[in-house]
Design an enzyme around this catalytic site. Structure first.
Site, short mmCIF file in Angstrom:
data_model
loop_
_atom_site.label_atom_id
_atom_site.label_comp_id
_atom_site.label_asym_id
_atom_site.label_seq_id
_atom_site.Cartn_x
_atom_site.Cartn_y
_atom_site.Cartn_z
CG HIS A 105 -1.86 -1.16 1.23
ND1 HIS A 105 -3.12 -1.10 0.64
CD2 HIS A 105 -1.73 -2.42 1.71
CE1 HIS A 105 -3.71 -2.27 0.78
NE2 HIS A 105 -2.90 -3.10 1.42
CG HIS A 143 -3.93 -10.56 2.97
ND1 HIS A 143 -5.23 -11.00 2.91
CD2 HIS A 143 -3.97 -9.25 2.65
CE1 HIS A 143 -6.02 -9.99 2.58
NE2 HIS A 143 -5.29 -8.92 2.40
CG ASP A 147 -1.44 -6.43 3.53
OD1 ASP A 147 -1.62 -5.38 2.87
OD2 ASP A 147 -2.30 -6.92 4.28
O1 DOR Z 1 -4.23 -4.84 7.42
C1 DOR Z 1 -4.61 -4.43 6.35
N1 DOR Z 1 -4.36 -3.18 5.95
N2 DOR Z 1 -5.33 -5.24 5.58
C2 DOR Z 1 -5.94 -4.80 4.48
O2 DOR Z 1 -6.58 -5.57 3.84
C3 DOR Z 1 -5.84 -3.39 4.10
C4 DOR Z 1 -4.64 -2.77 4.63
C5 DOR Z 1 -4.65 -1.27 4.53
O3 DOR Z 1 -4.96 -0.73 3.46
O4 DOR Z 1 -4.30 -0.63 5.51
#
Ligand code: DOR
Length: 429
Positions: free
Chosen positions: A62, A231, A304
């Site tokens: 992200h 994940h 992730d």
């Molecule tokens: O822990 C997570 N954070 N899982 C997700 O699916 C999204 C992600 C986020 O965008 O912060």
């Protein structure tokens, strides 16, 4: 100019061994020209026994850009990636606005190119605005550079919509990358039920994940689309994917370092650095993920990487956002806590971070051979460090691995023949 790396130990993918030899590359074409000793070159990079791996590839990060740049920006995100040894990453579309237009996809690709560090492959939305309803324009998004489609952060709740998406993605030949979570089961839960009970919070029943994976492997079977599961965290999920693979369904899957290394038992207090979705599950689930990774049911490692601001993560787990950073600690953690104790062969970790993601997503890179991209992660396997979020390149400080000691320090990262990271370099902000 031809550049030669001397004094390193080069990764040999076939044997899974490191070999003392040299590699020469052309820094104009960005390609490897030869492996071996006695190669002529105009410039030499002299190493002292460091390991030279193919540049790592992370299909799930992200980067928070556009719109959420207090958490991360494209600049800090790619620097964190390069600092972790990653030469290519795929970024998720749960930004603000979500990445559902060709212009946003092309912008990310172009801006990442201009920054010149890790290469960024955008993953675009399955549904417009990630609202879970109308499908995005896959063809146009693909043409703009999207490597796959996902509503990551949330699952697509509507099975019929997902079926339509599969049919169209099958035509396009790109994967549906799913965040598997049936929200009618997970509800407002924030943690594995055991940890939730201890802390007086709401639990997420573990079957929330496998229920959606089961739906989607059946959809993938009937439509012939490539389903990639993000994940994976539970034992039943691993079992469903194993079953689907045995049946010949086109499904692949990823597992994160945190789900391989941590379980809910380690959560001692209400500290949102431990809050992630899917949550840290039971020891039994963790062991099943490990087994699934070892036998290939779970194909690749993905971090992730999910940065949030310190203020967001200072809240109670009841309200803080889900997510942990991962780019800068992934290799060291896996190497120290899975490879060194003999739990997972180094070969399996490196495959999961290089050649397998490249193959699954049709990316160049992931191997060291003449003609391949000169993408390298140069790692001192003997050096050690203590994880200190204050030293991260990412804006995120949210890690549960605070103060963990790790061996395997990334010394430098080379992408297409250019050095994109050197240990100790200054932060981009
Ligand atoms: O822990 C997570 N954070 N899982 C997700 O699916 C999204 C992600 C986020 O965008 O912060």
């Amino acid at each position: 100019m031809i550049v030669r790396i001397d004094g390193g130990r080069l990764w040999d993918a076939e044997s899974g061994q490191l070999r003392e030899t040299s590699v020469a590359f052309d820094d104009v074409t960005g390609e490897i020209v030869a492996l071996g000793r006695g190669l002529s070159a105009e410039k030499v990079i002299e190493l002292r026994g460091e390991a030279v791996f193919p540049g790592f590839i992370d299909m799930h990060v992200h980067l928070r850009d556009p719109g959420l740049t207090a958490k991360e920006s494209l600049e800090t995100g790619v620097q964190a990636a390069a600092a972790g040894g990653f030469t290519q990453v795929a970024c998720m579309p749960n930004t603000k606005p979500p990445i559902d237009s060709p212009k946003l996809v092309a912008d990310i690709v172009e801006r990442a190119k201009a920054i010149g560090k890790t290469e960024v492959h955008p993953i675009a939305c399955i549904t417009q605005g990630q609202a879970g309803d109308e499908l995005a324009d896959f063809e146009a998004l693909r043409a703009a550079g999207a490597v796959g489609f996902s509503d990551d952060g949330r699952g697509v709740q509507h099975g019929g919509r997902m079926r339509e998406a599969f049919l169209r993605l099958k035509e396009l030949g790109v994967p549906a990358i799913i965040h598997a979570e049936d929200e009618t089961i997970s509800g407002k839960g924030v943690l594995h039920p055991n940890a939730a009970r201890r802390l007086g919070l709401l639990g997420i029943p573990i079957e929330a994940e496998a229920a959606m994976i089961a739906r989607d492997v059946l959809l993938a079977e009937q439509t012939g689309a490539h389903l990639h599961v993000c994940h994976v965290s539970t034992e039943p999920s691993v079992a469903v994917i194993r079953w689907a693979k045995a049946r010949g369904i086109r499904v692949t899957a990823e597992v994160t370092p945190h789900h391989l290394l941590l379980s809910e038992t380690a959560i001692k207090r209400d500290d949102a650095n431990w809050k992630v979705n899917p949550p840290l599950q039971s020891e039994r689930d963790r062991e099943a993920c490990l087994e699934g990774f070892l036998d290939g049911t779970l194909d690749i490692i993905a971090t992730d990487h999910a940065p949030h601001t310190p203020a967001e993560k200072a809240q109670s787990m009841a309200t803080a956002p889900f997510g942990m950073v991962g780019l800068e600690t992934a290799f060291g953690l896996l190497y120290t806590y899975l490879v060194l104790p003999g739990t997972v062969p180094l070969k399996r970790i490196i495959e999961g971070m290089t050649s397998r993601p490249a193959r699954l997503f049709g990316l160049a890179g992931g191997s060291i051979r003449p003609g391949a991209r000169a993408d390298f992660a140069i790692v001192d396997l003997h050096a050690e460090r203590t994880i200190d979020p204050a030293l991260f390149y990412t804006k995120g400080r949210n890690t549960p691995f605070l103060d963990w000691r790790i061996a395997g320090v990334i010394k430098s990262t080379i992408r297409r023949g250019q050095v994109i990271y050197e240990a100790g370099e200054e932060r981009l902000s």
